[in-house]
Write a protein that holds these residues in place. Structure first.
Motif, PDB file in Angstrom:
ATOM      1  N   SER A  24       0.825  -1.209   0.000  1.00 28.55           N
ATOM      2  CA  SER A  24       0.000   0.000   0.000  1.00 28.55           C
ATOM      3  C   SER A  24       0.856   1.256   0.000  1.00 28.55           C
ATOM      4  O   SER A  24       0.542   2.239  -0.682  1.00 28.55           O
ATOM      5  N   LEU A  25       1.939   1.242   0.766  1.00 23.13           N
ATOM      6  CA  LEU A  25       2.839   2.397   0.788  1.00 23.13           C
ATOM      7  C   LEU A  25       3.440   2.632  -0.593  1.00 23.13           C
ATOM      8  O   LEU A  25       3.534   3.772  -1.061  1.00 23.13           O
ATOM      9  N   ALA A  26       3.822   1.542  -1.271  1.00 25.38           N
ATOM     10  CA  ALA A  26       4.375   1.658  -2.624  1.00 25.38           C
ATOM     11  C   ALA A  26       3.338   2.240  -3.583  1.00 25.38           C
ATOM     12  O   ALA A  26       3.658   3.122  -4.386  1.00 25.38           O
ATOM     13  N   SER A  27       2.091   1.778  -3.471  1.00 28.69           N
ATOM     14  CA  SER A  27       1.050   2.284  -4.376  1.00 28.69           C
ATOM     15  C   SER A  27       0.679   3.733  -4.083  1.00 28.69           C
ATOM     16  O   SER A  27       0.150   4.430  -4.938  1.00 28.69           O
ATOM     17  N   LEU A  28       0.994   4.203  -2.890  1.00 28.28           N
ATOM     18  CA  LEU A  28       0.758   5.611  -2.531  1.00 28.28           C
ATOM     19  C   LEU A  28       1.946   6.504  -2.898  1.00 28.28           C
ATOM     20  O   LEU A  28       1.940   7.690  -2.618  1.00 28.28           O
ATOM     21  N   GLY A  29       2.961   5.890  -3.514  1.00 32.46           N
ATOM     22  CA  GLY A  29       4.094   6.679  -3.978  1.00 32.46           C
ATOM     23  C   GLY A  29       5.271   6.746  -3.030  1.00 32.46           C
ATOM     24  O   GLY A  29       6.201   7.513  -3.246  1.00 32.46           O
ATOM     25  N   PHE A  30       5.248   5.955  -1.968  1.00 32.75           N
ATOM     26  CA  PHE A  30       6.367   5.928  -1.034  1.00 32.75           C
ATOM     27  C   PHE A  30       7.350   4.843  -1.477  1.00 32.75           C
ATOM     28  O   PHE A  30       7.288   3.704  -1.018  1.00 32.75           O
ATOM     29  N   GLY A  31       8.229   5.194  -2.386  1.00 32.94           N
ATOM     30  CA  GLY A  31       9.192   4.241  -2.913  1.00 32.94           C
ATOM     31  C   GLY A  31      10.321   3.984  -1.936  1.00 32.94           C
ATOM     32  O   GLY A  31      10.579   4.762  -1.026  1.00 32.94           O
TER      33      GLY A  31
END
Length: 80
Positions: A24-31
Motif C-alpha cells: 500500500s505504501l508503494a502504491s501511494l508513492g512511497f518508494g
C-alpha cells in the motif's frame, strides 16, 4: 507504575499485514520502503511503586495473554 509493552513477530515468521502495508505504501508513492513488520503496543498501568514487581507482573501478562511467545517477541518499558 506505567509500562509500555511492544509485541513484534519473531524473525522468520511471515507477516502478511506487514506485506500488505508495504504494498500500500508503494502504491501511494512511497518508494524505497522494504521489510515492513507490523506489531502491537500495550500501555498498561499497574498499582504500586516497585519497578521490579511491576516488570514481573507484566512479564506474566505477556506470557499468558498479550504475546504468543511461539511466534512473537515482546519488550517491556517501565516508567513512573
Amino acid at each position: 507504575m506505567k509500562a509500555r509493552v511492544t509485541v513484534t513477530l519473531k524473525n522468520g515468521v511471515l507477516d502478511p499485514q506487514g506485506q500488505a502495508i508495504e504494498g500500500s505504501l508503494a502504491s501511494l508513492g512511497f518508494g524505497g520502503v522494504a521489510n515492513v513488520r507490523q506489531g502491537k503496543v500495550f500501555d498498561i498501568e499497574v498499582a504500586g511503586t516497585d519497578a521490579e514487581s511491576a516488570r514481573s507482573q507484566i512479564n506474566a501478562m505477556c506470557e499468558k495473554l498479550l504475546a504468543n511467545t511461539v511466534i512473537e517477541n515482546y519488550s517491556v518499558e517501565i516508567s513512573n
